[in-house]
Write a protein that holds these residues in place. Sequence first.
Motif, PDB file in Angstrom:
ATOM      1  N   CYS A  77      23.851   7.669 -83.842  1.00 42.76           N
ATOM      2  CA  CYS A  77      23.916   8.357 -83.131  1.00 42.76           C
ATOM      3  C   CYS A  77      25.427   9.114 -82.942  1.00 42.76           C
ATOM      4  O   CYS A  77      26.451   9.177 -82.070  1.00 42.76           O
ATOM      5  CB  CYS A  77      22.826   8.891 -81.731  1.00 42.76           C
ATOM      6  SG  CYS A  77      22.808  10.381 -81.112  1.00 42.76           S
ATOM      7  N   LEU A  79      26.108  12.000 -80.646  1.00 43.53           N
ATOM      8  CA  LEU A  79      26.001  11.781 -79.694  1.00 43.53           C
ATOM      9  C   LEU A  79      25.609  11.422 -78.298  1.00 43.53           C
ATOM     10  O   LEU A  79      25.803  11.354 -76.918  1.00 43.53           O
ATOM     11  CB  LEU A  79      24.886  13.429 -79.034  1.00 43.53           C
ATOM     12  CG  LEU A  79      24.384  14.401 -80.501  1.00 43.53           C
ATOM     13  CD1 LEU A  79      23.726  15.460 -79.620  1.00 43.53           C
ATOM     14  CD2 LEU A  79      26.039  15.244 -80.096  1.00 43.53           C
ATOM     15  N   CYS A  80      25.517  10.110 -78.905  1.00 42.46           N
ATOM     16  CA  CYS A  80      25.319   8.689 -77.969  1.00 42.46           C
ATOM     17  C   CYS A  80      27.513   8.201 -77.621  1.00 42.46           C
ATOM     18  O   CYS A  80      28.260   8.502 -78.255  1.00 42.46           O
ATOM     19  CB  CYS A  80      24.470   7.539 -78.649  1.00 42.46           C
ATOM     20  SG  CYS A  80      22.879   7.339 -78.325  1.00 42.46           S
ATOM     21  N   HIS A 140      19.344   8.856 -74.972  1.00 48.25           N
ATOM     22  CA  HIS A 140      19.095   9.128 -76.550  1.00 48.25           C
ATOM     23  C   HIS A 140      17.452   9.244 -76.451  1.00 48.25           C
ATOM     24  O   HIS A 140      17.731  10.185 -77.053  1.00 48.25           O
ATOM     25  CB  HIS A 140      19.960   8.402 -76.946  1.00 48.25           C
ATOM     26  CG  HIS A 140      19.182   8.300 -78.279  1.00 48.25           C
ATOM     27  ND1 HIS A 140      20.325   8.820 -79.603  1.00 48.25           N
ATOM     28  CD2 HIS A 140      18.661   8.392 -79.914  1.00 48.25           C
ATOM     29  CE1 HIS A 140      19.540   9.052 -80.679  1.00 48.25           C
ATOM     30  NE2 HIS A 140      18.352   8.556 -81.109  1.00 48.25           N
ATOM     31  N   HIS A 191      19.015  12.622 -80.404  1.00 52.43           N
ATOM     32  CA  HIS A 191      19.848  12.851 -78.946  1.00 52.43           C
ATOM     33  C   HIS A 191      19.594  14.691 -78.338  1.00 52.43           C
ATOM     34  O   HIS A 191      20.012  15.437 -78.638  1.00 52.43           O
ATOM     35  CB  HIS A 191      21.154  12.683 -79.158  1.00 52.43           C
ATOM     36  CG  HIS A 191      21.689  12.445 -78.171  1.00 52.43           C
ATOM     37  ND1 HIS A 191      22.183  11.542 -77.631  1.00 52.43           N
ATOM     38  CD2 HIS A 191      21.969  12.742 -76.494  1.00 52.43           C
ATOM     39  CE1 HIS A 191      22.467  11.175 -76.686  1.00 52.43           C
ATOM     40  NE2 HIS A 191      22.777  11.903 -75.959  1.00 52.43           N
TER      41      HIS A 191
HETATM   42 ZN   LIG Z   1      22.209   9.595 -78.890  1.00 51.50          ZN
END
Ligand SMILES: [Zn+2]
Length: 371
Positions: A77, A79-80, A140, A191
């Motif tokens: 991911c 965005l993590c 998440h 996310h």
């Molecule tokens: Zn994430």
Amino acid sequence: MRLAHEVRRTVGTLADGRRIIYYDDTEGAPERRAVDTRDLGPRELAGHLRYDALLGDWVAVAGHRMNRTLLPPRDECPLCPAGRSGGASEIPEADYDVVVFENRFPSYAPVADDDVVAPEGYLHRPALGRTEVVCFTSDHDSTFADLTPRRVRTVVDVWADRTAELGRDPDVAHVFCFENRGEEIGVTLHHPHGQVYGYPYLPARTAVVLARAREHHERTGRLLGADLLAAERADGSRVVLTGEHWTAYVPYAARWPLEVHVAPHRDVPDLVALDDAERDELAVLYLDLLRRLDRVHVAADGGRIRLPYIAGWHQAPVRAGRDVSRLLLQVMSVLRGPGKLKYLAGSESGVGGWVTDTRPEAVAARLRDLA
Ligand SMILES: [Zn+2]
């Protein structure tokens, strides 16, 4: 409840030169100084806009967006935080509270590929502007409705900060803060996140709303948004929630199977103009609304259905109609029932002729019952 609090803002730069801004609301959060060590090459340029002469509107052509990340596995991911997602992350830090960064695959950017020649008789222009990603939490598996009121208050401050900053960019004519949730809406990353677009022109709906507001103001001397809010509050049959500073209602002529508008009681043109008390109450009222939305439909096995939705802030354009425009949050969903989506089919897609099979008063009553 008083939610206003100190938010620390730290500005950094990603490996390809894009800006990243951390907004930390946790007391004692570490300094955000991590360096982005990825080898990204130069930043992606935005594409160009083509003028649709038939409708008098612009269309952004951004070919590179076909390559963007689509529903990646959890451990990749972007965005993590880097601490949890390794090399796939866009965020160099091990953790964050709220973070904003420029989209890697931008529809609009401060630099655009202007190497385009329009054929005789056609108009084009570089897609200058901004496209930013806002991550509401580093968790998440969370969702906006799971955030604490304090965190939502931070997000409101972030939206206002982005509106103010993007509005100072001479390339930006209109700022739109929005969230898409659910694969049914076309979300490409699970996310919890939203986006902020700074358009170099007035998008079609914004232009129509502004023209209507101007016409109403010239004719009556009043704000159309204020008159509509007063009418909904006086009628009451479509009001879902009301507080000291905000009212949430299903609009009289709702287009979507589920649509709710959230309007401030005071005449304000945009998020920047909201005061502390309004921002605090918004955080609490909006969470209440989102939690109701997640209880509207129940799956066959009795499980909950997280409602796919689009939530967007309609604000006054940056340099036009600020005296007649009024802030409004629009929340809408395409889900008619478990497994049943409303498609924008022939009438809606073809001629913009909307047909709905839900009665706005019934939707409002259902949402009131879900307290
Ligand atoms: Zn994430």
